[in-house]
Motif scaffolding. Structure first.
Motif, mmCIF file in Angstrom:
data_model
loop_
_atom_site.group_PDB
_atom_site.id
_atom_site.type_symbol
_atom_site.label_atom_id
_atom_site.label_comp_id
_atom_site.label_asym_id
_atom_site.label_seq_id
_atom_site.Cartn_x
_atom_site.Cartn_y
_atom_site.Cartn_z
ATOM 1 N N VAL A 91 0.817 -1.212 0.000
ATOM 2 C CA VAL A 91 0.000 0.000 0.000
ATOM 3 C C VAL A 91 0.855 1.267 0.000
ATOM 4 C CG1 VAL A 91 -1.676 1.326 1.339
ATOM 5 C CG2 VAL A 91 -1.997 -1.114 1.018
ATOM 6 N N GLU A 92 1.943 1.271 0.783
ATOM 7 C CA GLU A 92 2.749 2.492 0.857
ATOM 8 C C GLU A 92 3.501 2.779 -0.440
ATOM 9 O OE1 GLU A 92 5.000 2.318 4.477
ATOM 10 O OE2 GLU A 92 3.287 3.096 5.626
ATOM 11 N N ILE A 121 1.962 2.552 -3.367
ATOM 12 C CA ILE A 121 0.980 3.039 -4.337
ATOM 13 C C ILE A 121 0.674 4.496 -3.997
ATOM 14 C CG2 ILE A 121 -1.351 2.708 -5.265
ATOM 15 C CD1 ILE A 121 -1.168 -0.214 -4.308
ATOM 16 N N GLY A 180 -1.666 5.926 -1.157
ATOM 17 C CA GLY A 180 -1.850 4.918 -0.120
ATOM 18 C C GLY A 180 -1.423 5.466 1.224
#
Lengths: 405, 118
Positions: free
Chosen positions: B112-113, B115, B118
């Motif tokens: 997630v981090e 993207i 995110g």
């Protein structure tokens, strides 16, 4: 005043949730092949989903539980796992049909084939889910979805014989082609009674922090919203019955859908159908992806929510990401969206009791709903219609497969 | 108290009120000459799977270990550290200090981090 605005938005949202690829396509097919005769199936489906959505909202407002949450709690791991596997399987096909529907609209608008659009559509849907909040999705897509009212304008302009339309609301046996008749009826029921819709709605009620003071708003939203959605579907059926049926034209491709309005409204009619299809299917893509992610996240006790940043609910956000892109693969490899729609809608109908009957058990449980448990009428209507849809589906799906091969 | 209807499968939240999984299992302690007592609740995909099939749980357990320290065996929360809080059970422990959120953390850090947004 705020409450009236909430109700208005809620109604618009539930119309948006109702009218998606399944309702548009199945109503058009029914009208083309059987005239007004299958209007009763839309009516039955609409009544059933209106009851279910009202129950979903009431359940969340009173018990502060979402449906998925309570299903795990009340029925345990083996049942919850079965429900999730069935819902994921069937709804992934519905999701694929919706992505295909957006692709079909874009194909009509640009001439570029559907597979070209699969990944861009998935990217746009994912981007909306990833970067915006529940409110933006709920209100934005549904207000745009009001463009579908064009179908009503078209149907009225054709001056149908309202007596004959009304006769279609009385269930009748087919004069010919019984297998196709029942299969189409089943597809309509599956398209109207989408289990993801009441799961989604109960999660929305929790995200919007509903309490018991919302019960009246909830009732108004469910009844008027779903009723209006059903009304729009009937308009599509009327159009198809008057434009295609007299010429014995069946609806076999999405490209035929603009002919529902273009004879009446000309070039703008074409664009209204394209826009309706694109917006309704995109809206449904977002709702289904979210509904499935809600189901899993709530059942397993993860952090979930559209109003939380993805870094705070990584599992939830990655789950809808995977679902949206997985669904787009069907369009990418060239599966016909109309076929996908028919199959997924009839499978939805067949699998209805797995989600609906345990939900009715919850709706009668005083430990969740205290004084707000179901009345007898709601129980009977929902049980009867969902069992009918399922039985008809289990009988007519094999008949349809035999008939069409 | 009815353990199955009031404890098993209930939503858990941590000391900060954040969701921390569900009660996947209950561990009873048998005592001589006294009634059995609830010792722990378990929160773990291993316990979850064992309710579907023991073989599946047995297959999965070594694979759960890769999510970090404390994983690979069901995580147990002492019964005395739980209280009821609305529709959930609340533990007086921060879930960040437990292996419950290991998968969530792993996905956040590794995917997630990376993207945007995110």
């Amino acid at each position: 005043m705020k409450r009236i605005l909430d109700i208005a938005l809620g109604i618009v949202t539930s119309v948006g949730g109702f009218l998606e690829i399944g309702s548009i396509a199945t109503a058009a097919q029914a009208g083309a092949s059987f005239g007004f005769q299958l209007a009763w199936a839309i009516a039955l489906g609409t009544v059933c989903i209106a009851f279910l959505v009202e129950m979903g909202g009431r359940f969340a407002a009173v018990s502060k539980h979402t449906i998925a949450d309570a299903m795990r709690e009340r029925f345990g791991v083996p049942f919850f796992t079965t429900l999730t596997v069935v819902m994921l399987g069937v709804s992934l096909l519905v999701l694929a049909a919706e992505v295909g529907g957006v692709g079909a609209a874009l194909k009509m608008a640009t001439g570029l084939p559907i597979p070209v659009w699969a990944i861009p559509v998935a990217l746009v849907a994912w981007g909306l889910l990833w970067y915006t909040t529940f409110g933006v999705i709920e209100n934005g897509v549904s207000i745009l979805g009001l463009v579908t009212v064009a179908f009503v304008v078209g149907a009225v302009k054709l001056h149908p014989n309202y007596g004959e339309v009304a006769r279609g609301f009385i269930p009748s046996l087919p004069k010919e082609d019984a297998a196709k008749y029942w299969f189409t009826a089943v597809s309509i029921l599956g398209a109207s009674i989408s289990p993801y819709l009441f799961f989604f709605y109960s999660s929305g009620a929790i995200e919007d922090k509903w309490d018991e003071t919302y019960l009246w708003s909830n009732r108004a939203i469910a009844t008027i919203g779903m009723g209006f959605g059903g009304f729009l579907s009937v308009a599509v059926l009327v159009l198809a019955a008057m434009i295609f049926h007299p010429h014995n034209i069946d609806v076999e491709h999405y490209q035929q859908l603009p002919e529902l309005l273009s004879p009446i409204l000309g070039r703008p009619g074409f664009w209204l159908v394209v826009a309706s299809l694109a917006i309704a299917c995109l809206g449904a893509t977002l709702e289904i992806a979210l509904a499935l992610a809600y189901l899993v996240a709530q059942g397993l006790g993860w952090t979930w929510g559209e109003n939380v940043k993805p870094r705070q609910d990584a599992r939830f956000c990655l789950l809808y990401t995977v679902l949206v892109f997985a669904a787009s693969i069907f369009s990418l490899v060239g599966v016909d969206p109309l076929k996908m729609t028919q199959i997924s809608m009839s499978l939805t109908a067949a699998s209805l009791p797995i989600g609906v009957l345990p939900f009715l058990v919850l709706m009668n449980d005083k430990s969740y709903l205290h004084d707000h448990t179901n009345r007898i009428a709601g129980n009977i209507v929902v049980m009867f219609i969902s069992l009918l849809a399922s039985v008809l589906a289990i009988i007519s799906i094999p008949l349809q497969i035999v008939g069409s091969s | 108290m009815n353990l199955v209807s009031e404890v098993l499968d209930e939503q858990l939240c941590d000391s900060k009120g954040k969701p921390a999984g569900r009660v996947d299992g209950i561990v009873l302690e048998l005592r001589d000459d006294k009634p059995p007592r609830v010792a722990y609740v378990e929160v773990s995909p291993i316990t979850f799977l064992s309710r579907l099939s023991r073989r599946l749980a047995w297959w999965y357990a070594p694979r759960d270990r890769r999510f970090g320290e404390g994983r690979g065996v069901p995580f147990r929360i002492p019964w005395t550290r739980l209280t009821r809080s609305g529709p959930s059970l609340q533990m007086d422990i921060d879930s960040e200090a437990t292996p419950i959120v290991a998968v969530e953390d792993w996905l956040r850090r590794h995917i997630v981090e990376h993207i945007p947004g995110g």
